[in-house]
Design an enzyme around this catalytic site. Structure first.
Site, PDB file in Angstrom:
ATOM      1  N   CYS A   1      -3.838  -1.604   1.909  1.00  0.00           N
ATOM      2  CA  CYS A   1      -3.287  -0.861   0.778  1.00  0.00           C
ATOM      3  C   CYS A   1      -4.108   0.375   0.425  1.00  0.00           C
ATOM      4  CB  CYS A   1      -3.141  -1.786  -0.421  1.00  0.00           C
ATOM      5  SG  CYS A   1      -2.165  -3.245  -0.021  1.00  0.00           S
TER       6      CYS A   1
ATOM      7  N   HIS B   1      -6.007   1.469  -8.879  1.00  0.00           N
ATOM      8  CA  HIS B   1      -5.161   0.748  -7.918  1.00  0.00           C
ATOM      9  C   HIS B   1      -4.206  -0.161  -8.682  1.00  0.00           C
ATOM     10  CE1 HIS B   1      -4.209  -0.492  -3.887  1.00  0.00           C
ATOM     11  NE2 HIS B   1      -4.467  -1.756  -4.138  1.00  0.00           N
TER      12      HIS B   1
ATOM     13  N   GLU C   1     -11.296  -4.383 -10.926  1.00  0.00           N
ATOM     14  CA  GLU C   1     -11.231  -2.933 -11.104  1.00  0.00           C
ATOM     15  C   GLU C   1     -11.591  -2.544 -12.544  1.00  0.00           C
ATOM     16  OE1 GLU C   1      -7.467  -1.387  -9.872  1.00  0.00           O
ATOM     17  OE2 GLU C   1      -8.323   0.560  -9.360  1.00  0.00           O
TER      18      GLU C   1
ATOM     19  N   LYS D   1       1.852   1.310 -10.604  1.00  0.00           N
ATOM     20  CA  LYS D   1       2.554   0.178  -9.983  1.00  0.00           C
ATOM     21  C   LYS D   1       3.457  -0.574 -10.955  1.00  0.00           C
ATOM     22  CE  LYS D   1      -0.641  -0.530  -6.124  1.00  0.00           C
ATOM     23  NZ  LYS D   1      -1.608   0.547  -6.392  1.00  0.00           N
TER      24      LYS D   1
ATOM     25  N   HIS E   1       4.328  -2.065  -5.564  1.00  0.00           N
ATOM     26  CA  HIS E   1       3.218  -1.782  -4.657  1.00  0.00           C
ATOM     27  C   HIS E   1       3.778  -1.228  -3.341  1.00  0.00           C
ATOM     28  CE1 HIS E   1      -0.487  -1.762  -2.651  1.00  0.00           C
ATOM     29  NE2 HIS E   1      -1.039  -2.854  -3.179  1.00  0.00           N
TER      30      HIS E   1
ATOM     31  N   PHE F   1      -6.608  -5.299   1.376  1.00  0.00           N
ATOM     32  CA  PHE F   1      -7.029  -6.534   2.031  1.00  0.00           C
ATOM     33  C   PHE F   1      -8.048  -6.189   3.123  1.00  0.00           C
ATOM     34  CE2 PHE F   1      -2.978  -9.321   1.296  1.00  0.00           C
ATOM     35  CZ  PHE F   1      -3.318  -9.421  -0.038  1.00  0.00           C
TER      36      PHE F   1
END
Length: 412
Positions: free
Chosen positions: A161, A301, A312, A331, A336, A396
């Site tokens: 991502c 993110h 985060e 998002k 996403h 990931f």
């Protein structure tokens, strides 16, 4: 960085609409188009944020879009918009001096899944001869290079991502090294497919708020329970600032610094102490010749998963305890967009600098103990002075990518 990199063009295709303006308006309005998706019927989670009313033939010169995966169609569309926005004509540019870097998490996964179903149902003779050229992860960059006559380096990056942000940083390195004069950089993915939806649901990454799709993606909210699969693409035109001046083009913003790091902690969970992400932020700021105190805004993110948002928020809280920049996540509206997300959010960060407005984080109502202590923009866009903004991307595998963007005019 040896010389500031100018962002001179943007192109976007997202669930909020086709084009940079449609996406900006949709994110600023804070309403998500997420819905229960008929293509995912029967799966444990059937929510998705899809690009509405998309036809590649309307937005590009592509006459046979069925040759390409859906993600590549998005990429072609976003790239054409970005090139127009930068006042470039591929017929006139020096192709060997133009580079292309595209991020993706899954390549042409939609084509691969469809062809696999065809193989199982009807045998090998039923396969399309275009299966590999539509699926292979490098082919989005390959197809775009053919379409636009890009003959410099054409690369595909994959850091899950964070792929789109990694692509932008890689393109800046190519410009820094003098290996090209122009670079198209971005990301594209279309992973709202049955296999991907089932796999993400199996690992518990997706929101299960099927009774209320529009409020399912809830970055930083106390009741967040996972992300909603989205799709889309974004492309930025990058060039050295002197090159842009020589063309007589006014930059939208400057990519002043970028950095990457890796957690080396867990396949899917971010390192809870945030050491690697914190290091990437500081490295990007150092490359920009800036300090933490200079940061006015953070495009986070912000996936809406419990672990990501807690990590985060903790990093932002610890890094910026003294200046508390505004924070937002797109998002909540877009879902996403996976390998496209870093590029989409970089483009939105550029627009925040241009318009001096931070869009809201949709569907946020209440902090929890893990996400409190940050200045989240909620409810409506916030007009504010933004001279330096960060775009954070996590993937990931523990990938982190940070972009530091500044106003093109320095901004008082």
């Amino acid at each position: 960085m040896a010389e500031p990199i100018a962002v001179t063009g943007l192109g976007l295709v997202t669930p909020a609409g086709i084009g940079a303006e449609a996406t900006w308006q949709g994110v600023s309005a804070g309403r998500s188009p997420a819905r229960n998706d008929p293509e995912l019927d029967g799966l444990p989670v059937a929510l998705a944020c899809r690009v509405p009313d998309f036809d590649a033939r309307t937005h590009t010169s592509v006459e046979r879009p069925w040759r390409y995966d859906r993600a590549t169609q998005f990429l072609l569309t976003a790239a054409h918009e970005a090139v127009r926005d930068a006042r470039l004509d591929p017929a006139d540019w020096d192709g060997p001096r133009v580079a292309l870097v595209v991020g993706t998490a899954a390549g042409g996964i939609g084509v691969l899944e469809a062809q696999h179903r065809r193989l199982l149902a009807n045998g090998a003779g039923a396969l399309s001869p275009l299966t590999l050229t539509a699926f292979l992860p490098n082919m989005a960059a390959g197809h775009l290079a053919i379409d636009l006559g890009v003959r410099g380096p054409a690369l595909q990056t994959s850091t899950a991502c964070a792929s789109g942000a990694t692509a932008i940083g890689t393109a800046a390195l190519l410009l820094d090294a003098g290996l090209c004069d122009l670079a198209l950089a971005g990301g594209a993915d279309a992973m709202a497919t049955p296999l991907c939806a089932a796999a993400f649901a199996k690992m518990g990454a997706l929101s299960r708020r099927s009774h209320d799709p529009g409020h399912a993606s809830r970055p930083f909210d106390r009741d967040r329970d996972g992300f909603v699969l989205g799709e889309g693409a974004a492309v930025l035109v990058l060039e050295r600032a002197a090159h842009a001046r020589a063309r007589g083009v006014r930059p939208l913003a400057l990519l002043a610094g970028h950095a990457g790091s890796t957690d080396a902690h867990h396949a899917t969970a971010p390192d809870p102490d945030g050491t690697a992400l914190r290091r990437a932020v500081d490295a990007a700021l150092a490359a920009a010749g800036a300090s933490r105190a200079d940061v006015d805004h953070v495009n986070a993110h912000g996936t809406g998963t419990p672990l990501n948002d807690r990590l985060e928020a903790g990093v932002i809280r610890s890094l910026f305890a003294r200046n508390s920049p505004s924070v937002t996540s797109a998002k909540g509206v877009l879902g996403h967009t996976m390998g496209a997300a870093g590029a989409v959010e970089a483009a939105l960060t550029v627009l925040t600098l241009v318009r001096q407005s931070a869009p809201p984080t949709a569907n946020f109502q209440r902090y929890d103990e893990g996400t409190d202590g940050i200045d989240l923009v909620t409810g409506a866009p916030r007009s504010q002075r933004v001279r330096l903004a960060l775009s954070l991307s996590l993937g990931f595998g523990g990938h982190n990518a940070v972009l530091a963007l500044t106003r093109a005019d320095g901004g008082a």
